[in-house]
Design an enzyme around this catalytic site. Structure first.
Site, short mmCIF file in Angstrom:
data_model
loop_
_atom_site.label_atom_id
_atom_site.label_comp_id
_atom_site.label_asym_id
_atom_site.label_seq_id
_atom_site.Cartn_x
_atom_site.Cartn_y
_atom_site.Cartn_z
N ASP A 136 0.89 -1.12 -0.01
CA ASP A 136 -0.15 -0.17 -0.09
C ASP A 136 0.98 1.13 0.02
OD1 ASP A 136 -3.27 0.44 0.90
OD2 ASP A 136 -1.78 2.16 1.78
N ASP A 192 -3.32 2.76 -6.06
CA ASP A 192 -2.16 2.74 -4.87
C ASP A 192 -1.94 1.37 -4.23
OD1 ASP A 192 -4.53 2.89 -3.67
OD2 ASP A 192 -3.91 4.39 -2.29
N GLU A 193 -2.59 0.54 -4.50
CA GLU A 193 -2.25 -0.86 -3.88
C GLU A 193 -2.44 -2.06 -4.70
OE1 GLU A 193 -5.84 -2.11 -1.37
OE2 GLU A 193 -5.69 0.16 -1.13
#
Length: 412
Positions: free
Chosen positions: A17, A132-133
């Site tokens: 993350d 974003d992850e």
DNA sequence: TCTGGGGTCCTAGGACCC
DNA sequence: TCTGGGGTCCTAGGACCC
């Protein structure tokens, strides 16, 4: 070859993350803001201005007017109680002097590609979970099982930092996605947390149920109503009780989740199920009084959606609309077409049919158009086993839709 | 002056077919 | 004429996630 042992084989899964991703990307661009409370969100009307002497002027939260929400913020801003999805106007009361930056999705996508490429180069088994992850299956990485994944995780963090010019991420490594997702939150920012099944009672059970991916506000409230506040409370509950009160599927999931069980595989590729466009108006609009404005917006949404379909190479067979009224009530309608299409006019016609089935007495806050039951153009040209019937004419993009096209919409 | 935009998955009823 | 059941598709709403 398949053997019965496969299903129970121990895995090693990472959840990576990025730390305050959008805000961190902005800090790369505006390093003078490092250390300050910075909030990203609110739309596009507050670009920083470069002055004659080379310094920059930024918008402050207190100056914002509009209906935007916060997408993310730096850790310094979070200290004021500002958090994602909070209205900017409301957040401005908590941190009036915080810097407000507009959202720049293109830039975040660029950095997203950079960090994902760096991860791919080291570990190919990657599942995308948004900009974003990601989840990564480390099971087959040589030596990973021996050290619980520590060495490869540290290598990943280094690779991400190098590829992005300094962005940090937090990683959780555990036997499954559920636990890894929880653990990547530990020690943020720049964290690394390894955990095994043996650690569950000490490290997972004390957590609030809401911390678990899949327990939202509604479920958390209902659990609390039954005296269950932590994951441990759920683990201690009778599985029959959970099924009785939360349904067969969700109840069983709650029980398994609380005991740290999750067999979901890391999925490296999947086709989209739907593509949509929606917009919230600057002010609430009425179907009759603001008919022209609504019609123009509706047309534009359909054109944008058709453009998305064309660009991504999909055709739709189910066209849907979404309306949010001034009281925040949401209504959806959809219509399945006889054949797939990617034509803006066909989409608008179908969406218009959907609209006729809605009571438009109340004022509207949001309007959206959605394309579902997608097929790739390849599937349409060479239908799979249970053929997606269509004709070449319907897959061919046609001329753009013009607002002047006289379509029966908002005829309340 | 609360509350964006883009998604996934689940449930549940009715139609329709075998 | 009555009595079942299974399977799939369509539609609407809702929870949840990033």
């Amino acid at each position: 070859m398949y053997s019965l042992g496969d299903a129970a084989a121990a895995r090693l899964i990472a959840h990576l993350d990025m730390d305050a991703f959008y805000a961190s990307v902005e800090l790369l661009r505006y390093p003078d803001l490092r250390g300050q409370p910075v909030v990203i969100g609110g739309g596009r009307r507050h670009q920083p201005v470069t002055n004659a002497d080379g310094t920059r002027s930024y918008a402050r939260m207190r100056d914002y007017v509009g209906r935007g929400v916060i997408t993310t913020s730096t850790y310094e801003a979070r200290a004021y109680g500002v958090h994602s999805a909070m209205g900017v106007m409301k957040a401005a009361q908590l941190a009036p002097d915080a810097i407000l930056l507009p959202i720049d999705f293109d830039e975040y996508r660029r950095y997203s590609r950079l960090f994902k490429a760096a991860v791919h180069a080291l570990t190919p088994q990657v599942e995308d979970r948004g900009v974003d992850e990601i989840y990564i299956d480390l099971t087959d990485v040589p030596g990973a099982l021996a050290d619980g994944g520590r060495a490869i995780a540290m290598a990943l963090k280094r690779a991400v930092r190098d590829a992005t010019g300094g962005l940090t991420c937090s990683i959780g490594v555990t036997p499954n996605k559920l636990l890894s997702k929880i653990c990547s939150e530990f020690g943020k920012p720049d964290g690394l947390t390894l955990l095994t099944h043996a650690d569950i009672p000490a490290r997972i059970w004390p957590l609030a149920a809401r911390k678990v991916n899949g327990v939202g506000p509604k479920a958390a409230e209902k659990l609390a109503g039954h005296g269950m506040h932590t994951v441990g409370d759920i683990a201690a509950a009778d599985p029959m009780f959970l099924v009785e009160h939360f349904g067969k599927s969700y109840g069983a999931w709650l029980h398994a989740m609380a005991h740290g069980r999750d067999e979901r595989p890391v999925v490296t590729y999947s086709e989209p199920k739907s593509i949509s466009r929606e917009t919230t108006f600057d002010r609430d609009l009425h179907a009759v009084r603001d008919r022209a404005a609504l019609s123009a917006i509706f047309t534009e949404l359909c054109e944008q959606l058709a453009g998305d379909l064309l660009r991504k190479g999909y055709a739709t067979k189910t066209v849907g609309i979404k309306l949010r009224f001034d009281d925040f009530r949401i209504v959806t309608r959809d219509l399945t077409l006889p054949a797939h299409t990617m034509d803006a006019r066909a989409i608008r016609r179908a969406a218009g049919e959907c609209l006729k089935r809605v009571d438009l007495t109340k004022r509207l806050r949001l309007l959206g158009v959605r394309a579902g039951t997608l097929a790739t153009l390849a599937e349409l040209v060479a239908p799979p086993a249970h053929g997606v019937e269509t004709s070449a004419a319907e897959t061919r993009p046609q001329r753009a839709l013009h607002a002047s096209d006289n379509l029966p919409l908002f005829d309340a």
